[in-house]
Scaffold this motif. Structure first.
Motif, short mmCIF file in Angstrom:
data_model
loop_
_atom_site.label_atom_id
_atom_site.label_comp_id
_atom_site.label_asym_id
_atom_site.label_seq_id
_atom_site.Cartn_x
_atom_site.Cartn_y
_atom_site.Cartn_z
N ALA A 290 0.83 -1.21 0.00
CA ALA A 290 0.00 0.00 0.00
C ALA A 290 0.86 1.26 0.00
CB ALA A 290 -0.93 -0.01 1.22
N LEU A 291 1.92 1.27 0.80
CA LEU A 291 2.80 2.44 0.86
C LEU A 291 3.55 2.64 -0.45
CD1 LEU A 291 4.26 2.07 4.47
CD2 LEU A 291 2.53 3.69 3.68
N SER A 292 3.98 1.54 -1.06
CA SER A 292 4.72 1.65 -2.32
C SER A 292 3.81 2.11 -3.44
CB SER A 292 5.35 0.30 -2.67
OG SER A 292 5.96 0.34 -3.95
N PHE A 293 2.59 1.64 -3.46
CA PHE A 293 1.68 1.93 -4.57
C PHE A 293 1.37 3.43 -4.67
CE2 PHE A 293 -2.54 2.34 -6.50
CZ PHE A 293 -2.34 1.64 -7.67
N ASP A 294 1.21 4.10 -3.53
CA ASP A 294 0.82 5.51 -3.59
C ASP A 294 1.95 6.46 -3.18
OD1 ASP A 294 0.95 5.13 -0.88
OD2 ASP A 294 -1.17 5.47 -0.49
N GLU A 295 3.22 5.99 -3.23
CA GLU A 295 4.35 6.83 -2.86
C GLU A 295 4.63 7.86 -3.96
OE1 GLU A 295 7.56 8.00 -2.94
OE2 GLU A 295 7.21 8.56 -0.87
#
Length: 266
Positions: free
Chosen positions: A202-207
């Motif tokens: 989740a953090l990587s997808f919207d970074e």
């Protein structure tokens, strides 16, 4: 008024303040998701009509689909790398005592403790110093770098809560180190590993910030949104894409919460 104790009014005040803060945080998100279904290409309130036109247009936009594909690929690869490295680090630090252990823990958690702009600049400078051109793989490496501490913190927290009696009982029954790890420790921390991987995804997808410094010519979905807002182009499509990103990111977060709740009963 006096028939209710002060504790009641204090609790009521805390609840009211919490709801007010929640509404303040959620109002912009709800507004953006509402505009995604507006028939007009101008964001005005109240909304005059409703339509799914912008949803169909966003799905048909090749730039949106390409950016979404890059975001999913980067998030998946970064999650796999971060989960592997974070788990190895957590098991090693929890199981062994060695010189410089505190320093190792410090450097493991540093990428997530620093502001994103510092991490992004550091990664960009490192790639430039090593003569590595910014590409898809530099983006994966950068995302894995700040996702690894997330996995490490989640897994090491679960390991610290495991009773030592479980591993001691396995040893007393004749189980060696590998058997104890595979049949006792790993199943008990399995939900924590899954939760850490979902959170990392989740953090990587919207970074956005680290991605800006390490993407090169690659355009992820958050970068497409940022560029469209900056140029003032395709704003109705941006509302649709942002709504989709919110929903897509919310799913693993809710799963993490569920897994964390199950872990409390272990």
């Amino acid at each position: 008024m006096n028939q209710y104790p002060a504790v009641f009014w204090g609790s009521l005040g805390v609840i009211a303040a919490s709801l007010a803060v929640l509404c303040f945080l959620m109002a912009p998100i709800i507004l953006v998701m509402t505009y995604a279904f507006s028939a007009s290409n101008v964001q005005t309130f109240p909304i005059q009509g409703w339509s799914l036109h912008w949803l169909h247009q966003a799905l048909a936009d090749p730039q949106v689909r390409k950016s979404a594909g890059i975001s999913v690929q980067v998030a998946c690869l970064a999650t796999v790398i971060a989960t592997l490295l974070g788990c190895l680090a957590a098991f090693a630090i929890h199981s062994f005592k060695f010189f410089g252990k505190d320093s190792a823990v410090f450097f493991l958690t540093l990428p997530i403790a620093l502001p994103g702009i510092i991490t992004g600049m550091a990664m960009s400078s490192f790639f430039a110093f090593m003569g590595i051109h910014l590409s898809f793989w530099t983006l994966v490496i950068a995302h894995a770098t700040f996702c690894t501490p997330i996995v490490y913190n989640t897994v090491i927290g679960r390991l610290a809560r495991l009773p030592k009696s479980f591993t001691e009982a396995s040893a007393d029954l004749g189980g060696d180190g590998f058997y104890t790890f595979a049949r006792v420790t790993l199943p008990l921390v399995g939900s924590a590993i899954t939760a850490a991987a979902l959170l990392a995804f989740a953090l990587s997808f919207d970074e956005v910030i680290v991605t800006t410094f390490t993407a090169g010519t690659q355009t992820t979905l958050p970068l497409w949104v940022l560029g469209s807002i900056r140029l003032g182009q395709s704003l109705p499509e941006v509302n649709v894409v942002v709504s989709a990103v919110i929903i897509f990111t919310l799913i693993p977060v809710l799963l993490v919460q569920r897994l964390s709740g199950d872990a409390g009963r272990v």
